[in-house]
Design an enzyme around this catalytic site. Structure first.
Site, PDB file in Angstrom:
ATOM      1  N   VAL A 118      20.856 -62.074  36.058  1.00 45.82           N
ATOM      2  CA  VAL A 118      19.918 -63.080  35.537  1.00 45.82           C
ATOM      3  C   VAL A 118      19.124 -62.464  34.391  1.00 45.82           C
ATOM      4  O   VAL A 118      18.418 -61.479  34.585  1.00 45.82           O
ATOM      5  CB  VAL A 118      18.942 -63.569  36.628  1.00 45.82           C
ATOM      6  CG1 VAL A 118      17.998 -64.639  36.045  1.00 45.82           C
ATOM      7  CG2 VAL A 118      19.690 -64.121  37.830  1.00 45.82           C
ATOM      8  N   GLU A 170      31.734 -69.726  27.025  1.00 51.19           N
ATOM      9  CA  GLU A 170      32.678 -69.083  27.940  1.00 51.19           C
ATOM     10  C   GLU A 170      34.088 -69.640  27.723  1.00 51.19           C
ATOM     11  O   GLU A 170      34.265 -70.775  27.275  1.00 51.19           O
ATOM     12  CB  GLU A 170      32.269 -69.361  29.394  1.00 51.19           C
ATOM     13  CG  GLU A 170      30.959 -68.714  29.813  1.00 51.19           C
ATOM     14  CD  GLU A 170      31.138 -67.289  30.279  1.00 51.19           C
ATOM     15  OE1 GLU A 170      32.268 -66.763  30.200  1.00 51.19           O
ATOM     16  OE2 GLU A 170      30.136 -66.699  30.712  1.00 51.19           O
ATOM     17  N   ASP A 224      26.803 -71.889  35.352  1.00 52.11           N
ATOM     18  CA  ASP A 224      26.205 -70.573  35.117  1.00 52.11           C
ATOM     19  C   ASP A 224      24.711 -70.601  35.444  1.00 52.11           C
ATOM     20  O   ASP A 224      24.197 -69.704  36.122  1.00 52.11           O
ATOM     21  CB  ASP A 224      26.417 -70.158  33.660  1.00 52.11           C
ATOM     22  CG  ASP A 224      25.727 -68.856  33.320  1.00 52.11           C
ATOM     23  OD1 ASP A 224      26.213 -67.795  33.744  1.00 52.11           O
ATOM     24  OD2 ASP A 224      24.683 -68.892  32.630  1.00 52.11           O
ATOM     25  N   GLY A 243      24.813 -60.404  26.579  1.00 57.20           N
ATOM     26  CA  GLY A 243      25.267 -59.396  25.636  1.00 57.20           C
ATOM     27  C   GLY A 243      25.677 -58.142  26.385  1.00 57.20           C
ATOM     28  O   GLY A 243      25.056 -57.775  27.387  1.00 57.20           O
ATOM     29  N   LYS A 282      22.582 -68.573  38.569  1.00 53.55           N
ATOM     30  CA  LYS A 282      21.377 -67.770  38.356  1.00 53.55           C
ATOM     31  C   LYS A 282      20.199 -68.327  39.150  1.00 53.55           C
ATOM     32  O   LYS A 282      19.370 -67.560  39.675  1.00 53.55           O
ATOM     33  CB  LYS A 282      21.045 -67.728  36.864  1.00 53.55           C
ATOM     34  CG  LYS A 282      22.091 -66.994  36.040  1.00 53.55           C
ATOM     35  CD  LYS A 282      21.843 -67.155  34.545  1.00 53.55           C
ATOM     36  CE  LYS A 282      22.915 -66.449  33.729  1.00 53.55           C
ATOM     37  NZ  LYS A 282      22.769 -66.683  32.275  1.00 53.55           N
ATOM     38  N   GLY A 309      31.108 -67.315  19.372  1.00 55.99           N
ATOM     39  CA  GLY A 309      31.482 -66.606  20.590  1.00 55.99           C
ATOM     40  C   GLY A 309      30.525 -66.782  21.743  1.00 55.99           C
ATOM     41  O   GLY A 309      30.541 -66.000  22.697  1.00 55.99           O
ATOM     42  N   GLY A 312      20.278 -60.908  31.715  1.00 54.16           N
ATOM     43  CA  GLY A 312      20.879 -59.790  30.985  1.00 54.16           C
ATOM     44  C   GLY A 312      19.930 -58.609  30.959  1.00 54.16           C
ATOM     45  O   GLY A 312      19.528 -58.080  31.989  1.00 54.16           O
ATOM     46  N   LYS A 315      28.110 -62.808  38.896  1.00 49.63           N
ATOM     47  CA  LYS A 315      27.270 -63.780  39.597  1.00 49.63           C
ATOM     48  C   LYS A 315      27.997 -64.522  40.720  1.00 49.63           C
ATOM     49  O   LYS A 315      27.364 -65.047  41.624  1.00 49.63           O
ATOM     50  CB  LYS A 315      26.718 -64.802  38.596  1.00 49.63           C
ATOM     51  CG  LYS A 315      25.804 -64.199  37.548  1.00 49.63           C
ATOM     52  CD  LYS A 315      25.292 -65.252  36.581  1.00 49.63           C
ATOM     53  CE  LYS A 315      26.354 -65.721  35.612  1.00 49.63           C
ATOM     54  NZ  LYS A 315      26.779 -64.689  34.653  1.00 49.63           N
TER      55      LYS A 315
END
Length: 346
Positions: free
Chosen positions: A157, A214, A225, A321, A229, A211, A159, A130
């Site tokens: 954007v 970031e 983030d 993912g 987007k 997880g 995924g 991005k």
């Protein structure tokens, strides 16, 4: 993770891609922080994955996990990342560059150099990074047009959720007047956990343990983030020419348990939304009604597009993912394949 997921996807779907689309994709080079592997006849996906998983770098492809390439550069010594020029030289005959280095919102490197160098060499580009788009979307589009190459970025954007394609294609002929959405699954998970009674500190720790956060947590918590987007959407969907500095951005660090409780008393839920309307771009936590379509929980993303004649339509799906992002890359590769075979692009 995205690179390995793409290699697995191309390997598992090889027959389907050839039968359904006449596509036999070859990975001729791959790089990571440890070095590079390349073979102009095509790298073996399974061996490439094993090299990464067993040795920690694709540079080990020719070191016990696979043979050297036909061009004599089966692997690059695992001492440093290859430069954009080194990669471009190694794959000078390739059709497409897939750019999947980590997003960098300061100077967009090394992704920016990788993309611009590939375009100048007349390579089509698929990016899931991005950073370059957030900082230089208009100029990158102009560079792609000047060099007559395709520039695709579906995975930046949503995924695997086709948010960009939906807005651009499914609503074609309509004029989208505004949109707003939840574009960062990490902050949505944290705010959902807080709504269930967790403290901000506990919710953040829970997200870290799974997880979701970031390595640089400011990308999530400070809204960077989501802002990136938002910029991509505003340029692609609304035809704006904006970059990250044009976004009024506020993250969730200031959201307290008291804010969550006050919203709940009014049948509202605090969500960090990214919105574009009246030429204004904002990312901020807001209290929305519980029955709002954007009121999704966990790591889900959701975005509502309001158009001139069709009203408001919402698309919901998983926002991140490795496998999901790899599926978006594959969609872009198929689009590029169609553009090449149609003769629109050489």
């Amino acid at each position: 993770m995205v690179g390995r997921s793409l290699a697995r996807l191309l390997e598992s779907r090889a027959d389907d891609l050839y039968i359904g689309y006449g596509l036999k994709p070859r990975i001729v080079a791959a790089s990571d922080n440890g070095g590079m592997a390349c073979d102009t006849t095509g790298l073996d996906c399974a061996r490439l994955i094993r090299a990464k998983e067993h040795k920690g770098t694709v540079a080990a492809y020719s070191d016990g996990h696979g043979g050297g390439g036909s061009n004599g550069r089966g692997g690059r010594a695992p001492d440093s990342s290859p430069t954009a020029a080194e990669m471009a030289e190694a794959v000078s005959g390739a059709d497409v560059l897939v750019e999947a280095t980590p997003s960098n919102y300061k100077d967009a490197e090394p992704g920016m150099s990788n993309i611009t160098d590939a375009m100048k060499r007349r390579m089509h580009v698929v990016s899931v990074n991005k950073g370059p788009l957030a900082l230089a979307f208009p100029s990158l589009n102009e560079l792609a047009a000047y060099n007559r190459v395709m520039f695709r970025f579906s995975g930046t954007v949503g995924g695997g959720t086709p948010i960009l394609d939906y807005a651009k294609n499914s609503l074609s002929g309509e004029r989208i007047t505004s949109f707003s959405g939840i574009l960062n699954g990490t902050t949505n998970y944290i705010l959902s956990a807080m709504a269930d009674g967790m403290s901000p500190k506990a919710a953040l720790q829970d997200a870290r343990s799974k997880g979701y956060v970031e390595a640089d947590e400011s990308l999530d918590l400070d809204g960077l983030d989501a802002a990136a987007k938002l910029v991509i959407l505003a340029n692609w969907v609304m035809g704006m020419k904006v970059t990250m500095p044009d976004v009024n951005c506020a993250g969730i660090r200031g959201v307290t348990s008291a804010d969550i409780k006050r919203a709940a008393k009014k049948s509202r839920v605090v969500k960090m939304t990214a919105a574009c309307g009246n030429d204004a771009l904002t990312v901020a936590p807001v209290a929305i009604p519980r029955d709002d379509p954007l009121c999704v929980n966990g790591t889900l993303n959701a975005i509502s597009f309001t158009s001139e004649h069709s009203g408001t339509q919402t698309i919901i799906g998983r926002g991140a993912g490795g496998t999901e992002t790899a599926s978006a890359i594959l969609r872009d590769l198929l689009y590029i394949r169609q553009g090449i075979t149609s003769g629109a692009y050489g």
